[in-house]
Design an enzyme around this catalytic site. Sequence first.
Site: not given
Ligand code: AMP
Ligand code: MG
Length: 472
Positions: A88-89, A244-245, A121-122, A86, A109
């Site tokens: 997360g940030r 998810d990407n 940390d979002g 989901g 983002k």
């Molecule tokens: P990503 O690697 O950007 O595709 O992220 C994979 C998952 O990790 C997704 O659910 C993101 O929302 C979550 N995520 C990545 N970085 C953060 C962060 N700094 N804080 C919270 N969630 C994160």
């Molecule tokens: Mg992603």
Amino acid sequence: MTLRIPFDNTYAALPGQFHSKLPPQAVKAPRLVAFNEDLARTLGITPGDSAEMAEMFGGNRVPDGADPLAQLYSGHQFGTYNPQLGDGRAILLGETVGTDGKRRDIQLKGSGRTPYSRGGDGRAWLGPVLREYVVSEAMHALGIPTTRALAAAETGETVWREGGLPGAVLTRVAASHLRVGTFQVFAARGDKASLRQLTDYAVARHYPGAEGPMGLLSAVRDAQAELIAAWMAVGFIHGVMNTDNFSISGETIDYGPCAFMDVYHPHTVFSSIDRGRRYAYANQPSIAVWNLAQLATALIQQLDDPQDGVAQATEIVHAMPDRTEAAWLARFRAKLGITSAREGDLELVTALLQLMAENQCDFTNTFRALAEGTARDQFTGPAAFDAWAEGWQARLEGEPDPQAVMRRANPAFIPRNHRIEDMIAGAVAGDYTLFHRLNDVLARPYDDQPEHADLQRAPLPEEVVQATFCGT
Ligand code: AMP
Ligand code: MG
């Protein structure tokens, strides 16, 4: 003037299981560092003054008409299923329909914690925000489907990664943020009703001609086959092709540890966490098939008896490699100046790539030099190139204008990794000169711009970036 975004939201109208509604979290001292006026115009956005835009694009003020939410999804990360990811940030502000009639998401983002943040940390730090800004806009200018960058704002806060780093928020624009993982989460829960609703939504939004789950699967396959071929043709390595990407619309999404190759080698990897080389350059076509198979598995769960869909879904997925290869070959033919199709073209292309790997040729500059007649200079052993070029020249006979075809297929400028790193270092020190220069030059990647030859040059050995980090 007051910022006005003509929102027209549909995802927010879906029932509660698809998202969590919440606003972005305010930041200490938002400062607008980039705003994409061309894109804003396409989206029908009226810009405001920069203090107001900093508040909006930093997440301190929710613009009128927005219905902010975090989307739920799951996904396979490096092959392992994670049942809940989901946003997360990230926060989806809403959608707009542009002057071109296209519906697009507007998302912040790096906008703070959400119910899906898990331990995170979002937040995002400035480096990856600016990398995504420059690389996604460059991708668009190259003519490759991609999410885009509308704005970037510094937050005035410190984000803790390897050490303390300046925080930032990217405003990302996408055809949608639907991904394979959006379907997977409901399939894993056995929630047929939600899967059906999501399928209808995706079809209506992206592929209005498609019929039902299998029609959607075929349409995503075709869009992704084209996309992967386009990446391969410019030497792009996504770096984290997790499900998810992997977008339903067929756009490039999520620029994490991505990069364009300098020296050509099929096994090139940049991501520091990809120790198994799962997402290496040459693996991308087969990973896309794997991801499509996960979508197929999820989609058939909406049938009364999922077994009924297995044969058809398998056939659709199994047809992907041929489609990707056909799209790939069309693009590489154009890179050689060829517009027709003939027996032996595949061998001609692969022979050149093989020589390029053996001679450690720069991918971008070697192809660009083909049009200029200077390609042999790119080879440590020019004799091998000469032998190949004899066959190539013979093949070009009767082609109307190979030079022009090559110049449209072989960019002069790509966002080179070492320049991106310089740009980030500059911005962290408060100097955005290179950021703006890269955006300007990369907006016209197929034009000769001799005054920017330094951005065309391959990195010197000491400039080569070995890995890009996922600490985004
Ligand atoms: P990503 O690697 O950007 O595709 O992220 C994979 C998952 O990790 C997704 O659910 C993101 O929302 C979550 N995520 C990545 N970085 C953060 C962060 N700094 N804080 C919270 N969630 C994160
Ligand atoms: Mg992603």
